[in-house]
Motif scaffolding. Structure first.
Motif, PDB file in Angstrom:
ATOM      1  N   ASN A   1       0.837  -1.200   0.000  1.00  0.00           N
ATOM      2  CA  ASN A   1       0.000   0.000   0.000  1.00  0.00           C
ATOM      3  C   ASN A   1       0.870   1.247   0.000  1.00  0.00           C
ATOM      4  O   ASN A   1       1.922   1.279   0.646  1.00  0.00           O
ATOM      5  CB  ASN A   1      -0.882   0.032   1.253  1.00  0.00           C
ATOM      6  CG  ASN A   1      -2.040  -0.913   1.149  1.00  0.00           C
ATOM      7  OD1 ASN A   1      -3.022  -0.608   0.503  1.00  0.00           O
ATOM      8  ND2 ASN A   1      -1.919  -2.073   1.770  1.00  0.00           N
ATOM      9  N   PHE A   2       0.386   2.278  -0.677  1.00  0.00           N
ATOM     10  CA  PHE A   2       1.042   3.585  -0.701  1.00  0.00           C
ATOM     11  C   PHE A   2       0.016   4.647  -0.357  1.00  0.00           C
ATOM     12  O   PHE A   2      -1.113   4.609  -0.831  1.00  0.00           O
ATOM     13  CB  PHE A   2       1.612   3.876  -2.096  1.00  0.00           C
ATOM     14  CG  PHE A   2       2.703   2.946  -2.507  1.00  0.00           C
ATOM     15  CD1 PHE A   2       4.027   3.229  -2.234  1.00  0.00           C
ATOM     16  CD2 PHE A   2       2.398   1.765  -3.170  1.00  0.00           C
ATOM     17  CE1 PHE A   2       5.034   2.362  -2.617  1.00  0.00           C
ATOM     18  CE2 PHE A   2       3.398   0.887  -3.554  1.00  0.00           C
ATOM     19  CZ  PHE A   2       4.724   1.181  -3.277  1.00  0.00           C
ATOM     20  N   ALA A   3       0.419   5.623   0.448  1.00  0.00           N
ATOM     21  CA  ALA A   3      -0.471   6.715   0.837  1.00  0.00           C
ATOM     22  C   ALA A   3      -0.587   7.762  -0.267  1.00  0.00           C
ATOM     23  O   ALA A   3      -1.477   8.595  -0.236  1.00  0.00           O
ATOM     24  CB  ALA A   3       0.042   7.371   2.113  1.00  0.00           C
ATOM     25  N   ASP A   4       0.299   7.690  -1.252  1.00  0.00           N
ATOM     26  CA  ASP A   4       0.393   8.731  -2.265  1.00  0.00           C
ATOM     27  C   ASP A   4       0.504   8.100  -3.659  1.00  0.00           C
ATOM     28  O   ASP A   4       1.301   7.185  -3.847  1.00  0.00           O
ATOM     29  CB  ASP A   4       1.643   9.577  -1.942  1.00  0.00           C
ATOM     30  CG  ASP A   4       1.900  10.639  -2.953  1.00  0.00           C
ATOM     31  OD1 ASP A   4       2.680  10.381  -3.888  1.00  0.00           O
ATOM     32  OD2 ASP A   4       1.328  11.733  -2.820  1.00  0.00           O
ATOM     33  N   TRP A   5      -0.290   8.581  -4.586  1.00  0.00           N
ATOM     34  CA  TRP A   5      -0.256   8.031  -5.953  1.00  0.00           C
ATOM     35  C   TRP A   5       1.115   8.230  -6.602  1.00  0.00           C
ATOM     36  O   TRP A   5       1.612   7.342  -7.286  1.00  0.00           O
ATOM     37  CB  TRP A   5      -1.328   8.672  -6.816  1.00  0.00           C
ATOM     38  CG  TRP A   5      -2.720   8.193  -6.543  1.00  0.00           C
ATOM     39  CD1 TRP A   5      -3.131   7.344  -5.548  1.00  0.00           C
ATOM     40  CD2 TRP A   5      -3.887   8.530  -7.268  1.00  0.00           C
ATOM     41  NE1 TRP A   5      -4.483   7.144  -5.610  1.00  0.00           N
ATOM     42  CE2 TRP A   5      -4.977   7.872  -6.658  1.00  0.00           C
ATOM     43  CE3 TRP A   5      -4.133   9.350  -8.362  1.00  0.00           C
ATOM     44  CZ2 TRP A   5      -6.281   7.986  -7.117  1.00  0.00           C
ATOM     45  CZ3 TRP A   5      -5.428   9.479  -8.825  1.00  0.00           C
ATOM     46  CH2 TRP A   5      -6.489   8.799  -8.210  1.00  0.00           C
ATOM     47  N   GLN A   6       1.728   9.388  -6.413  1.00  0.00           N
ATOM     48  CA  GLN A   6       3.030   9.653  -7.031  1.00  0.00           C
ATOM     49  C   GLN A   6       4.090   8.679  -6.523  1.00  0.00           C
ATOM     50  O   GLN A   6       4.913   8.187  -7.293  1.00  0.00           O
ATOM     51  CB  GLN A   6       3.466  11.107  -6.781  1.00  0.00           C
ATOM     52  CG  GLN A   6       2.618  12.127  -7.493  1.00  0.00           C
ATOM     53  CD  GLN A   6       2.584  11.917  -8.999  1.00  0.00           C
ATOM     54  OE1 GLN A   6       3.578  11.556  -9.618  1.00  0.00           O
ATOM     55  NE2 GLN A   6       1.413  12.108  -9.598  1.00  0.00           N
ATOM     56  N   GLU A   7       4.057   8.394  -5.234  1.00  0.00           N
ATOM     57  CA  GLU A   7       5.003   7.445  -4.642  1.00  0.00           C
ATOM     58  C   GLU A   7       4.804   6.057  -5.258  1.00  0.00           C
ATOM     59  O   GLU A   7       5.756   5.359  -5.566  1.00  0.00           O
ATOM     60  CB  GLU A   7       4.764   7.406  -3.133  1.00  0.00           C
ATOM     61  CG  GLU A   7       5.699   6.503  -2.379  1.00  0.00           C
ATOM     62  CD  GLU A   7       5.341   6.430  -0.889  1.00  0.00           C
ATOM     63  OE1 GLU A   7       5.922   5.553  -0.226  1.00  0.00           O
ATOM     64  OE2 GLU A   7       4.499   7.202  -0.419  1.00  0.00           O
TER      65      GLU A   7
ATOM     66  N   GLY B   1       7.757   2.404 -11.483  1.00  0.00           N
ATOM     67  CA  GLY B   1       8.519   2.838 -12.646  1.00  0.00           C
ATOM     68  C   GLY B   1       7.644   3.520 -13.693  1.00  0.00           C
ATOM     69  O   GLY B   1       7.973   3.514 -14.876  1.00  0.00           O
ATOM     70  N   LEU B   2       6.552   4.163 -13.259  1.00  0.00           N
ATOM     71  CA  LEU B   2       5.623   4.834 -14.168  1.00  0.00           C
ATOM     72  C   LEU B   2       5.476   6.305 -13.778  1.00  0.00           C
ATOM     73  O   LEU B   2       5.967   6.743 -12.757  1.00  0.00           O
ATOM     74  CB  LEU B   2       4.241   4.165 -14.111  1.00  0.00           C
ATOM     75  CG  LEU B   2       4.161   2.701 -14.468  1.00  0.00           C
ATOM     76  CD1 LEU B   2       2.766   2.175 -14.179  1.00  0.00           C
ATOM     77  CD2 LEU B   2       4.515   2.490 -15.924  1.00  0.00           C
ATOM     78  N   SER B   3       4.742   7.044 -14.608  1.00  0.00           N
ATOM     79  CA  SER B   3       4.354   8.414 -14.267  1.00  0.00           C
ATOM     80  C   SER B   3       2.902   8.588 -14.658  1.00  0.00           C
ATOM     81  O   SER B   3       2.326   7.761 -15.348  1.00  0.00           O
ATOM     82  CB  SER B   3       5.245   9.415 -14.998  1.00  0.00           C
ATOM     83  OG  SER B   3       5.114   9.231 -16.396  1.00  0.00           O
ATOM     84  N   GLU B   4       2.305   9.705 -14.225  1.00  0.00           N
ATOM     85  CA  GLU B   4       0.874   9.929 -14.514  1.00  0.00           C
ATOM     86  C   GLU B   4       0.632  10.229 -15.953  1.00  0.00           C
ATOM     87  O   GLU B   4       1.246  10.763 -16.706  1.00  0.00           O
ATOM     88  CB  GLU B   4       0.316  11.028 -13.627  1.00  0.00           C
ATOM     89  CG  GLU B   4      -0.096  10.439 -12.314  1.00  0.00           C
ATOM     90  CD  GLU B   4      -1.228  11.172 -11.630  1.00  0.00           C
ATOM     91  OE1 GLU B   4      -2.376  11.066 -12.074  1.00  0.00           O
ATOM     92  OE2 GLU B   4      -0.926  11.799 -10.621  1.00  0.00           O
TER      93      GLU B   4
END
Length: 128
Positions: free
Chosen positions: A113-119, A125-128
């Protein structure tokens, strides 16, 4: 991808047995430490059952809304999600979070689990 989609459906309907039946015996579940009373890591089906009971106890209703599912190679899926919860004490919570799920033999082997989408995107290894 379909297994991951089904896992969120099982979570939303409160189907712990489905989750256990579709996880490896040595599965690992890593929390983002967003909510009190949860440990950082739960291991195996006994550990996931402990997490399930601890996490769900204070909530009257929980809904996980899938924003984006992204396959990463053959065995990982990134999920960008929304948590919607109604607490038993009247608290309403809506927040973004993410999962990076590793599959093994068409079963959930690790869920981070991650609290932040960017993290989460960075870890995948992706970006938005």
């Amino acid at each position: 991808m379909e297994l991951v989609r089904q896992a969120y459906e099982a979570w939303n309907r409160g189907d712990l047995e489905w989750m256990l039946d579709h996880s490896t015996a040595d599965a690992e579940f890593r929390t983002a430490q967003l909510f009190p009373d949860t440990d950082p890591v739960y291991r195996g089906q006994k550990g996931f059952r402990e997490f399930w009971n601890t996490f769900r106890e204070p909530w009257e209703a929980i809904l996980i809304e899938v924003e984006r599912l992204e396959p990463i190679g053959d065995d990982r899926v990134l999920s960008l999600l929304w948590f919607h919860g109604s607490g038993r004490q009247g608290v309403e919570v809506t927040r973004k979070f993410a999962n990076l799920i590793t599959l093994e033999d068409q079963m959930i082997h690790q869920l981070v689990n991650f609290a932040d989408w960017q993290e989460a995107l960075k870890a995948a290894g992706l970006s938005e």
